[in-house]
Every structure is written in C-alpha cells, then in structure tokens.
Design a protein around this motif. Sequence first.
Motif, PDB file in Angstrom:
ATOM      1  N   ALA A  37       0.818  -1.202   0.000  1.00 45.72           N
ATOM      2  CA  ALA A  37       0.000   0.000   0.000  1.00 45.72           C
ATOM      3  C   ALA A  37       0.857   1.259   0.000  1.00 45.72           C
ATOM      4  CB  ALA A  37      -0.935  -0.007   1.206  1.00 45.72           C
ATOM      5  N   VAL A  38       2.013   1.184   0.665  1.00 45.12           N
ATOM      6  CA  VAL A  38       2.913   2.315   0.719  1.00 45.12           C
ATOM      7  C   VAL A  38       4.256   1.837   0.193  1.00 45.12           C
ATOM      8  CG1 VAL A  38       3.996   4.060   2.179  1.00 45.12           C
ATOM      9  CG2 VAL A  38       1.691   3.240   2.709  1.00 45.12           C
ATOM     10  N   ALA A  39       4.722   2.372  -0.902  1.00 44.12           N
ATOM     11  CA  ALA A  39       5.952   1.908  -1.520  1.00 44.12           C
ATOM     12  C   ALA A  39       6.735   3.085  -2.048  1.00 44.12           C
ATOM     13  CB  ALA A  39       5.640   0.930  -2.661  1.00 44.12           C
ATOM     14  N   ARG A  40       8.023   2.869  -2.209  1.00 38.61           N
ATOM     15  CA  ARG A  40       8.884   3.904  -2.771  1.00 38.61           C
ATOM     16  C   ARG A  40       8.586   4.047  -4.261  1.00 38.61           C
ATOM     17  NH1 ARG A  40      12.371   0.474  -0.380  1.00 38.61           N
ATOM     18  NH2 ARG A  40      13.200  -0.052  -2.437  1.00 38.61           N
ATOM     19  N   PRO A  41       8.865   5.197  -4.837  1.00 42.75           N
ATOM     20  CA  PRO A  41       8.605   5.370  -6.276  1.00 42.75           C
ATOM     21  C   PRO A  41       9.417   4.435  -7.149  1.00 42.75           C
ATOM     22  CG  PRO A  41       8.856   7.494  -5.178  1.00 42.75           C
ATOM     23  CD  PRO A  41       9.238   6.461  -4.182  1.00 42.75           C
ATOM     24  N   ASP A  42      10.605   3.986  -6.660  1.00 40.35           N
ATOM     25  CA  ASP A  42      11.441   3.104  -7.457  1.00 40.35           C
ATOM     26  C   ASP A  42      11.300   1.648  -7.039  1.00 40.35           C
ATOM     27  OD1 ASP A  42      12.543   3.419  -4.971  1.00 40.35           O
ATOM     28  OD2 ASP A  42      14.617   3.472  -5.668  1.00 40.35           O
ATOM     29  N   ALA A  43      10.189   1.284  -6.398  1.00 37.98           N
ATOM     30  CA  ALA A  43      10.024  -0.090  -5.947  1.00 37.98           C
ATOM     31  C   ALA A  43       9.615  -1.031  -7.059  1.00 37.98           C
ATOM     32  CB  ALA A  43       8.979  -0.143  -4.817  1.00 37.98           C
ATOM     33  N   PHE A  44       9.155  -0.488  -8.178  1.00 39.00           N
ATOM     34  CA  PHE A  44       8.658  -1.329  -9.261  1.00 39.00           C
ATOM     35  C   PHE A  44       9.340  -0.954 -10.569  1.00 39.00           C
ATOM     36  CE2 PHE A  44       5.292  -0.918  -6.136  1.00 39.00           C
ATOM     37  CZ  PHE A  44       4.989  -2.241  -5.882  1.00 39.00           C
ATOM     38  N   LEU A  45       9.503  -1.947 -11.395  1.00 41.34           N
ATOM     39  CA  LEU A  45      10.064  -1.757 -12.725  1.00 41.34           C
ATOM     40  C   LEU A  45       8.915  -1.655 -13.711  1.00 41.34           C
ATOM     41  CD1 LEU A  45      12.436  -1.707 -14.736  1.00 41.34           C
ATOM     42  CD2 LEU A  45      12.311  -4.209 -14.791  1.00 41.34           C
ATOM     43  N   ARG A  46       8.734  -0.479 -14.262  1.00 41.15           N
ATOM     44  CA  ARG A  46       7.651  -0.270 -15.215  1.00 41.15           C
ATOM     45  C   ARG A  46       8.071  -0.760 -16.596  1.00 41.15           C
ATOM     46  NH1 ARG A  46       5.510   5.893 -14.107  1.00 41.15           N
ATOM     47  NH2 ARG A  46       5.492   5.829 -11.836  1.00 41.15           N
ATOM     48  N   THR A  47       7.191  -1.463 -17.240  1.00 41.63           N
ATOM     49  CA  THR A  47       7.434  -1.856 -18.618  1.00 41.63           C
ATOM     50  C   THR A  47       7.121  -0.739 -19.599  1.00 41.63           C
ATOM     51  OG1 THR A  47       5.193  -2.750 -18.891  1.00 41.63           O
ATOM     52  CG2 THR A  47       6.890  -4.234 -18.030  1.00 41.63           C
ATOM     53  N   GLY A  48       6.431   0.298 -19.147  1.00 41.47           N
ATOM     54  CA  GLY A  48       6.030   1.378 -20.026  1.00 41.47           C
ATOM     55  C   GLY A  48       4.686   1.168 -20.678  1.00 41.47           C
ATOM     56  N   ILE A  49       4.109  -0.019 -20.511  1.00 43.35           N
ATOM     57  CA  ILE A  49       2.775  -0.333 -21.034  1.00 43.35           C
ATOM     58  C   ILE A  49       1.808  -0.211 -19.860  1.00 43.35           C
ATOM     59  CG2 ILE A  49       1.382  -2.003 -22.275  1.00 43.35           C
ATOM     60  CD1 ILE A  49       3.821  -0.904 -23.794  1.00 43.35           C
ATOM     61  N   GLY A  50       0.968   0.816 -19.889  1.00 44.18           N
ATOM     62  CA  GLY A  50       0.108   1.110 -18.743  1.00 44.18           C
ATOM     63  C   GLY A  50      -0.820  -0.033 -18.390  1.00 44.18           C
ATOM     64  N   ARG A  51      -1.421  -0.671 -19.388  1.00 41.43           N
ATOM     65  CA  ARG A  51      -2.364  -1.758 -19.089  1.00 41.43           C
ATOM     66  C   ARG A  51      -1.653  -2.935 -18.448  1.00 41.43           C
ATOM     67  NH1 ARG A  51      -5.526  -4.456 -22.386  1.00 41.43           N
ATOM     68  NH2 ARG A  51      -3.912  -4.689 -23.970  1.00 41.43           N
ATOM     69  N   LEU A  52      -0.457  -3.263 -18.920  1.00 43.78           N
ATOM     70  CA  LEU A  52       0.288  -4.375 -18.344  1.00 43.78           C
ATOM     71  C   LEU A  52       0.762  -4.055 -16.938  1.00 43.78           C
ATOM     72  CD1 LEU A  52       1.653  -7.120 -18.506  1.00 43.78           C
ATOM     73  CD2 LEU A  52       3.550  -6.042 -19.708  1.00 43.78           C
ATOM     74  N   ASP A  53       1.294  -2.858 -16.722  1.00 42.41           N
ATOM     75  CA  ASP A  53       1.750  -2.481 -15.386  1.00 42.41           C
ATOM     76  C   ASP A  53       0.594  -2.459 -14.392  1.00 42.41           C
ATOM     77  OD1 ASP A  53       4.317  -2.229 -16.326  1.00 42.41           O
ATOM     78  OD2 ASP A  53       4.151  -0.081 -16.712  1.00 42.41           O
ATOM     79  N   ALA A  54      -0.570  -2.002 -14.817  1.00 43.97           N
ATOM     80  CA  ALA A  54      -1.722  -1.984 -13.926  1.00 43.97           C
ATOM     81  C   ALA A  54      -2.199  -3.394 -13.614  1.00 43.97           C
ATOM     82  CB  ALA A  54      -2.854  -1.170 -14.548  1.00 43.97           C
ATOM     83  N   ALA A  55      -2.135  -4.296 -14.602  1.00 44.23           N
ATOM     84  CA  ALA A  55      -2.557  -5.670 -14.364  1.00 44.23           C
ATOM     85  C   ALA A  55      -1.587  -6.402 -13.444  1.00 44.23           C
ATOM     86  CB  ALA A  55      -2.684  -6.419 -15.690  1.00 44.23           C
ATOM     87  N   LEU A  56      -0.292  -6.064 -13.529  1.00 47.64           N
ATOM     88  CA  LEU A  56       0.676  -6.683 -12.637  1.00 47.64           C
ATOM     89  C   LEU A  56       0.514  -6.197 -11.211  1.00 47.64           C
ATOM     90  CD1 LEU A  56       3.884  -6.605 -14.849  1.00 47.64           C
ATOM     91  CD2 LEU A  56       2.437  -8.563 -14.336  1.00 47.64           C
ATOM     92  N   GLY A  57      -0.006  -4.979 -11.033  1.00 51.98           N
ATOM     93  CA  GLY A  57      -0.278  -4.468  -9.698  1.00 51.98           C
ATOM     94  C   GLY A  57       0.961  -3.903  -9.061  1.00 51.98           C
ATOM     95  N   GLY A  58       0.830  -3.669  -7.779  1.00 54.04           N
ATOM     96  CA  GLY A  58       1.928  -3.106  -7.008  1.00 54.04           C
ATOM     97  C   GLY A  58       1.536  -1.816  -6.320  1.00 54.04           C
ATOM     98  N   ASP A  59       0.782  -0.975  -6.984  1.00 55.19           N
ATOM     99  CA  ASP A  59       0.373   0.299  -6.393  1.00 55.19           C
ATOM    100  C   ASP A  59      -1.143   0.397  -6.449  1.00 55.19           C
ATOM    101  OD1 ASP A  59       0.514   2.976  -5.404  1.00 55.19           O
ATOM    102  OD2 ASP A  59       0.080   3.625  -7.442  1.00 55.19           O
ATOM    103  N   TRP A  60      -1.776   0.369  -5.299  1.00 55.25           N
ATOM    104  CA  TRP A  60      -3.233   0.399  -5.241  1.00 55.25           C
ATOM    105  C   TRP A  60      -3.777   1.804  -5.436  1.00 55.25           C
ATOM    106  CZ3 TRP A  60      -5.104  -4.231  -5.671  1.00 55.25           C
ATOM    107  CH2 TRP A  60      -4.381  -5.317  -5.175  1.00 55.25           C
ATOM    108  N   GLY A  61      -2.933   2.813  -5.222  1.00 57.04           N
ATOM    109  CA  GLY A  61      -3.425   4.169  -5.388  1.00 57.04           C
ATOM    110  C   GLY A  61      -3.440   4.646  -6.820  1.00 57.04           C
ATOM    111  N   GLY A  62      -2.640   4.017  -7.679  1.00 54.63           N
ATOM    112  CA  GLY A  62      -2.617   4.406  -9.081  1.00 54.63           C
ATOM    113  C   GLY A  62      -1.593   5.469  -9.415  1.00 54.63           C
TER     114      GLY A  62
END
Length: 351
Positions: free
Chosen positions: A54-79
Amino acid sequence: MAMSAVARETVFALRRQIAKIEGTLPERLQAPAGAVSDAGMAAADRTVVRRGIAVARPDAFLRTGIGRLDAALGGDWGGDLGGGLPKAALSEIHGVETRDAGAVAGFALSLASLILKPSLILKQGPRLPVLWIGTQEVFREAGFPYARGLHAAFGIEPEQLLFSEAPRLADALWVAEEAARMTALAAVILEVRGNPQRLDLTATRRLHARAQSAGRPVFLLRQAAEPEPTAAPVRLIVSPAPAGPRDTVAGPLAGSIGRPAFTINIGKSRTALPGQFILEWNPDERIFDERRIGEERAKNPVPVVSLSRGRTDPAAAPGAVLAFPTVGSPAAGDQPSRQQRAAHLSPRRAG
C-alpha cells in the motif's frame, strides 16, 4: 494472561515474516477509542497484514512502459506509481515449449535493458553488471546470447553481462542464492529447464528473500516448464509473436521483418487479473510498444474461405487416377541396363 500475550506476539512475528517473504508491508489499523480485545490489549496495537504494497517507494517497481500491463501486474493500489514488476523480488518468466527459449531470453534481456538505464541506477553511479546463471543442459539446448546482438538490440555492453555455467542444478541454485544477496549486481537471471524437484517452494523462498534483502530483482527463466507453486509474486508466460513489417519513411516495407515481438500472458500477479499482451521491443529507444491484439489483422486483412458445412451440393466423388508415361521415358515394364544403373549410382564430381 502471560501465555495469551506470548501466543499473540508469536502470531505477529509470523505475520511479519510472511509479509517480508511475500513483499508486503504491515499496516497498523486504528480502532475506535475504548475498543479492548479479549486479552485486555487495545485493538490499536494489533498489526494486520494486508496483501499488496500500500505504501511503496517510487522506485520499488520496474515499469514496462505499457500502462495496461503495469496496472494488471499491480503493485500500487493508489494508481500514482502505475505498478509493474517488483524490483526487489523473484519473478518467473516461463516458456511453454523449448523452442520458446529465444523469446523468453529476449524478454528477460529487454527487462535487463530497462534496469540498466542510467536513470534507474541509484545515485546515477556506474552501470552494474547482470549475472546469467544456467546449467550445461540449458546452454547446450538454447545457446549463449550473442554479444554484438546484445549491444545493438538492448544497449548492453559485453562486459555488463556475466555468465555462470554450472554442471548441476544444485550448483546453479547455490550460485544464484549467493549472487541474489549481492548489491554489486543489477540483476540475477537463473535459467532452468523443466520442473526439477530440487527447485521447490523452499528454494524459491530463499531466492525471493535474498532478492528482497539486496533490493535487486531475480528473474527465474524456465524452459518447457509447467506452472507450479513458488514464492515468486509474478509469473509471466512468454512466447514469440509474429513480427510486423519494418517501418520506413514511405510506410511499412512489404515482405520485411520488423522489431521483435513477444506474447505475454499473466499467469500470476498480485492483482490476480489474467491478461494477454503483445509487446514489441524498440531497440532504438530501448522501450516497449504495445500492439493491440487483432491490430495486424485489421491492417492487412486476409480473406478466409468459408466453412463447407450446410451446403446442398457436396463435392463430386473422385474418379479413377491414370498414370501416363512422360515424353522420352521408357515404356512400362522396361528396366534400365546394368551400365545405366551403375552410372546412376556412381558418385558425381563437382564441376
């Protein structure tokens, strides 16, 4: 009272340990004032583990750059962060068949290229190397990545990719566990084949825990493997996708082969949302581009023959097939002479 307090602390310690293994963070929920538990302790002192970060650092996740895929993988509930692959974790990349090993390796190298970008390295320091670990069986079946191709397609220098070839899976796991705890590596890639018994839930838990401690990703590449329970929070099933035509100034070049493409299926994620994506790797900008499913067919429609069911007039029955001798061939029943047969069977000379 004392035994109840000891049991409660034991449960809390186990919850914290599970949260650390799964990559989650404990949250303290505030209860209404005056709420008291059976043990006589305030409910505000209870620690409840919620799945997901629920609370994570901005660099805690590796974004693929594809918004739909990153959202489906999850990690940040706030968006706000957009989700993506957890960096400090074990991630699985599966290939259903052995022939998919090239696509699996290419996708892993694409992720390594995103990690090695200078903007993603802490304190803008030197680019750290990536360690690729595998057994002799794996490298003999799939081969080694080509150094010149790595630089051209992924921007990875030859000295930035280290290889460790182990004679047995036990040795490869030992090397991976020791490497996963090192902060001098940007990422660790462990490639195995099939579903070996030694790579069980306990082994993946150790890899995941050490990746969390070091804050570095560990990618588990599996050739011709079936999904099974592991400690990895993310499992992606990768297969090759048809490459589109090469883009030029005048438009797509017919008959050419464009950028490499991957079909990504989410087999496991924190959101438990299934999904299928087709990603193209842009070797010039070092980014992913999404190709919508069915988009290529819409650009280049191919006529499809209608089904033959429900027709009133079936096809005519085949007639007799007759064989006719070709012009200059011997008549039926004639056999070549001994000299002709020997000349036919004798080896030919070049030139």
